[in-house]
Design an enzyme around this catalytic site. Structure first.
Site, PDB file in Angstrom:
ATOM      1  CB  CYS A 166      -5.103  58.998  51.547  1.00  0.00           C
ATOM      2  SG  CYS A 166      -4.692  60.011  50.140  1.00  0.00           S
TER       3      CYS A 166
ATOM      4  CG  ASP B 282      -8.718  57.703  48.658  1.00  0.00           C
ATOM      5  OD1 ASP B 282      -9.027  58.201  47.353  1.00  0.00           O
ATOM      6  OD2 ASP B 282      -7.622  57.554  48.938  1.00  0.00           O
ATOM      7  CG  HIS B 283      -9.777  61.556  49.095  1.00  0.00           C
ATOM      8  ND1 HIS B 283      -9.055  62.062  48.087  1.00  0.00           N
ATOM      9  CD2 HIS B 283      -8.815  60.932  49.808  1.00  0.00           C
ATOM     10  CE1 HIS B 283      -7.731  61.905  48.077  1.00  0.00           C
ATOM     11  NE2 HIS B 283      -7.608  61.022  49.144  1.00  0.00           N
TER      12      HIS B 283
ATOM     13  CG  ASP C  19      -5.773  57.936  46.328  1.00  0.00           C
ATOM     14  OD1 ASP C  19      -6.623  58.931  46.366  1.00  0.00           O
ATOM     15  OD2 ASP C  19      -4.923  57.297  47.076  1.00  0.00           O
TER      16      ASP C  19
END
Length: 505
Positions: free
Chosen positions: A52, A316-317, A12
């Site tokens: 998220c 995810d980012h 993450d």
């Protein structure tokens, strides 16, 4: 032919430039690098949205935000959409998750009193949960207590001993490198791996390097605040906020406590030294996750399944990490959306290849479907990356990255009141090629950056009459992209006298 194992790993909030294999100035990621040497590194890979839940909705469904409509953390994912876990089941797997998927369930199928409707940290339909670890981390805290950490009763455990609550500190945490959340999940996966006697599909979803920013030794002091590239930002925070009304609204709202556990006040109160100190800790957190990836690689080899397993590593980012005087994710800057992607397929002949083309998180789902020999059950916006994996390149590939951000506030209406807009006007879309980046807001002024002349995205050319033609061309390209990606689930089907005819390009 024997079905492959599949291991999808997400870490993450990991920036796409924070890989030594990608040429970072100081970060060293030997285990991601080793995976890239045996697979394919996608250098220009972008998330589809932030934060998220919207980002993961794109990753899991292959849909852009304009279609999956997960607008923010807490927006439900419509149950009608196919996803990679459901596709894996159609391929004969029992897809198993370690960590979390941040999927808010469709409330139309649940009673109003169902506690699943009290959190966005639900489970993606189709997954079996072996070890959940949502952001409250209670499962990990319980494990720490079983290892003798009697004070591991709350997330206060992230405050290093001797540091004040809310203090930026590179001092080591009370838990060791063998006791991090990452180590906990890696261990659970490895234990599960030892139970498998048939082809398997696993998704290991690591929280780190997501904040709070603290890490055990030796990682906290592995990097110095002076390490790292120059921050991409204007000379002052005031200049940055004046670039666009959205920045003037969002930057002062960014809360310190989202990044340093127990901190209070606005991120705008932090200065250059603070951002540099936090970035050094963040780099150490990346090194900590990379070390656990090496542990997983070795476990796969020890189990004799390394050469039977497709491994996908991504995020995810990303994380702004001091760029543009801010932290976190969202908005329109590349720092929030450029993420790593490495894919290793042991049966592919392409090894150690670097793809410079623009790829999207939406491409993961169709890539897995093609790899497993199943069809998607509905329209998807992404495209399979198999041509890059098998041949090193692809024909007629996209020439630009596309991502979206929705800043509506359904529960409180704060953004809507501030701008005087309706919820469906609080959004932006970005189209970005090698030179120009165009940011279109539904109801706020647009931005245009010349990335070759202005790689830090500091000079908005949208109001400049000399760039009116370029702005128009970018807007037309964005409009055409959105038109092409309208939901095509039934649009490729026509009823005839001979029955339904379906042609999916």
């Amino acid at each position: 032919m024997k079905r492959p194992n599949v291991l999808l790993i997400t870490a993450d909030q990991w920036r796409g430039d924070c890989l030594s294999v990608a040429g970072h100035a100081c970060v060293r990621t030997p285990n991601v690098d080793a995976l890239a040497r045996e697979g394919v590194l996608f250098r220009n890979h972008f998330a589809g949205a932030a934060p998220c839940s919207p980002a993961r909705a794109t990753l899991y469904t292959g849909l852009y935000q304009m279609n999956h409509r997960v607008c923010r953390n807490g927006s439900p994912l419509d149950r009608r959409f196919d996803n990679l876990a459901l596709a894996a089941r159609r391929a004969g797997y029992d897809p198993t998750v370690f960590g979390y998927t941040d999927t808010a369930p469709d409330p139309r199928e649940l009673d109003r009193n169902d506690p699943h409707l009290e959190t966005y940290e639900g489970l993606l339909p189709g997954f079996t949960a072996r070890q959940l670890l949502p952001e409250h981390e209670k499962q990990w805290l319980s494990w720490l207590r079983s290892r003798g950490h009697r004070d591991a009763v709350s997330r206060d455990i992230h405050v290093p001993p001797g540091a004040a609550r809310g203090e930026i500190s590179a001092e080591p945490t009370a838990y060791s490198r063998q006791e991090t959340q990452t180590a906990f999940l890696a261990g659970e996966f490895i234990r599960w791996l030892g139970e498998q006697d048939a082809p398997w599909f696993a998704h290991v979803s690591f929280l780190r390097p997501h904040p709070p920013f603290s890490v055990p030794e030796p990682f906290g002091r592995m990097f110095k605040p002076v390490d790292g590239p120059e921050f991409s930002r204007a000379k002052s925070r005031e200049i940055e906020e004046a670039l666009h009304p959205y920045l003037g609204y969002s930057m002062p709202k960014n809360d310190k406590g989202s990044f340093i556990y127990g901190a209070e006040g606005s991120v705008s109160d932090w200065g250059t030294q603070d951002f540099a100190a936090i970035r050094a800790i963040y780099y150490g957190m990346i090194a900590e996750v990379d070390a656990q990836l090496g542990r997983i690689w070795q476990a796969l080899k020890d189990a004799g399944v390394w050469d039977d397993t497709i491994v996908i590593f991504t995020s995810d980012h990303a994380e702004m990490m001091g760029d543009h005087w801010t932290l976190g994710k969202g908005g329109f800057f590349d720092g929030s959306y450029h993420i790593p992607l490495v894919i290793r397929d042991p049966n592919a002949t392409v090894r150690g290849h670097v793809v410079e083309r623009f790829t999207s998180a939406a491409d993961i789902f169709p890539t897995l479907c093609e790899s497993l020999g199943v069809e998607t059950a509905n329209h998807v916006d992404g495209r399979s990356l198999r041509s890059f994996i098998d041949h090193g390149d692809a024909i007629d590939w996209r020439e630009a990255a596309f991502f979206e951000f929705d800043f509506r506030d359904i529960a409180n209406g704060e953004a809507e009141r501030h701008f005087g807009l309706k919820s469906n006007q609080c959004n932006l879309a970005v189209i970005r090629d090698e030179q120009f980046k165009y940011v279109h807001f539904a109801a706020l002024p647009p931005l245009l950056f010349d990335l070759k002349a202005d790689p830090m995205e500091l000079n908005n050319l949208a109001p400049d009459p000399a760039y009116a033609a370029t702005r128009l061309e970018c807007a037309e390209r964005l409009l055409s992209l959105r038109a092409r990606h309208l939901d095509q689930t039934l649009a490729y089907t026509e009823l005839t006298k001979d029955g339904p005819v379906a042609r999916r390009p």
